[in-house]
Design a protein around this motif. Sequence first.
Motif, short mmCIF file in Angstrom:
data_model
loop_
_atom_site.label_atom_id
_atom_site.label_comp_id
_atom_site.label_asym_id
_atom_site.label_seq_id
_atom_site.Cartn_x
_atom_site.Cartn_y
_atom_site.Cartn_z
N VAL A 41 -2.74 -7.81 1.98
CA VAL A 41 -2.73 -6.82 0.89
C VAL A 41 -3.56 -7.36 -0.27
N LYS A 43 -4.88 -5.73 -3.01
CA LYS A 43 -4.93 -5.04 -4.31
C LYS A 43 -5.05 -6.05 -5.44
N ASN A 64 -4.08 -0.41 -2.49
CA ASN A 64 -3.20 0.59 -3.10
C ASN A 64 -3.90 1.57 -4.02
N MET A 168 6.66 3.60 8.12
CA MET A 168 6.51 2.51 7.15
C MET A 168 7.66 2.59 6.16
N ILE A 170 9.38 0.47 2.41
CA ILE A 170 9.51 -0.61 1.42
C ILE A 170 10.97 -0.59 0.97
N MET A 202 7.14 -7.64 3.93
CA MET A 202 6.26 -8.10 2.88
C MET A 202 6.51 -9.61 2.69
N ARG A 218 2.75 -6.39 5.92
CA ARG A 218 1.83 -6.20 4.79
C ARG A 218 2.09 -7.30 3.76
N ILE A 219 1.22 -8.30 3.73
CA ILE A 219 1.49 -9.49 2.92
C ILE A 219 0.43 -9.66 1.83
N THR A 221 1.22 -11.44 -1.94
CA THR A 221 1.48 -12.66 -2.72
C THR A 221 1.42 -13.95 -1.89
N ARG A 227 -0.07 -11.84 -8.23
CA ARG A 227 -1.07 -10.89 -8.74
C ARG A 227 -1.13 -10.92 -10.25
C1 LIG Z 1 1.82 -4.82 -2.87
C2 LIG Z 1 2.35 -4.31 -1.59
C3 LIG Z 1 2.63 -5.17 -0.51
C4 LIG Z 1 2.52 -6.68 -0.61
O1 LIG Z 1 3.58 -7.20 -1.32
P1 LIG Z 1 3.82 -8.79 -1.49
O2 LIG Z 1 5.22 -8.89 -1.93
O3 LIG Z 1 2.84 -9.26 -2.49
O4 LIG Z 1 3.60 -9.40 -0.15
C5 LIG Z 1 3.05 -4.60 0.67
N1 LIG Z 1 3.21 -3.28 0.81
C6 LIG Z 1 2.95 -2.42 -0.19
C7 LIG Z 1 3.15 -0.97 0.03
C8 LIG Z 1 2.53 -2.91 -1.43
O5 LIG Z 1 2.30 -2.05 -2.43
#
Ligand SMILES: *Cc1c(COP(=O)(O)O)cnc(C)c1O
Length: 230
Positions: A41, A43, A64, A168, A170, A202, A218-219, A221, A227
């Motif tokens: 990831v 961004k 993103n 997907m 979060i 993550m 999705r990694i 940090t 960031r």
């Molecule tokens: C920023 C983000 C991530 C990565 O998150 P980290 O905690 O930095 O690994 C993964 N998925 C989505 C949707 C994000 O916005």
Amino acid sequence: MNSQSITQKQLTKNLINIQEQITQAAQNCMRSATDITLIAVSKTQTAETIRLAYELGQRAFGENYVQEAKQKKQSLNDLDIEWHFIGPIQTNKTRIIAEQFDWVHSVDREKIALRLSNQRPENLPPLNICLQVNIDDESTKSGVSLNELPTLITKVSTLPNLKLRGLMTIPSKKESYEDQLIAFKLLADAKAPFMDTLSMGMSNDLSAAIVAGSTLVRIGTAIFGKRHVQ
Ligand SMILES: *Cc1c(COP(=O)(O)O)cnc(C)c1O
């Protein structure tokens, strides 16, 4: 964008570290690590940092913000990168997303899916789609509820220029590994039989996601470091 770039040495170390975590989690549940794809990831990271990660073998990147991604893509168009859009989708951004990306993970309503299908350029293969599920029913978070998911699956799966690949999520921040696992298993149970993708995990919950069946992690940090504010 980050003013301080990560060094090649640190990036190499972080990528190896994450690969080891993926391998370890896969071994813990008798899965093959090759069934799990690492999305870096990127961004707020610069195009130079993405190029560095590419040179170290990383191929899939997640972004993103549409404009930021488009700019970086232009200076990286000599590379064979698979681009994943993972951020919230505004209606007026669907055309650029349909033109610029290979995957979109954050589709949570029919209107957005319809626009992406209509706006996908003819010369490109169908856009790979994951439906974002609001697994903890958080009022502030995007994502379709588990209740409304079946209807959305039916609608999106008929759209001609999209390929519905999976789900997907979060999850909300959890206190323990066990609680992380419960949330991810809920998503795994909601996957339709024809789907081949679970986009979950993550930096902080990668291992539980893999044990629950994740195929795309999705990694950010843990690869690029903390960031900075944009
Ligand atoms: C920023 C983000 C991530 C990565 O998150 P980290 O905690 O930095 O690994 C993964 N998925 C989505 C949707 C994000 O916005």
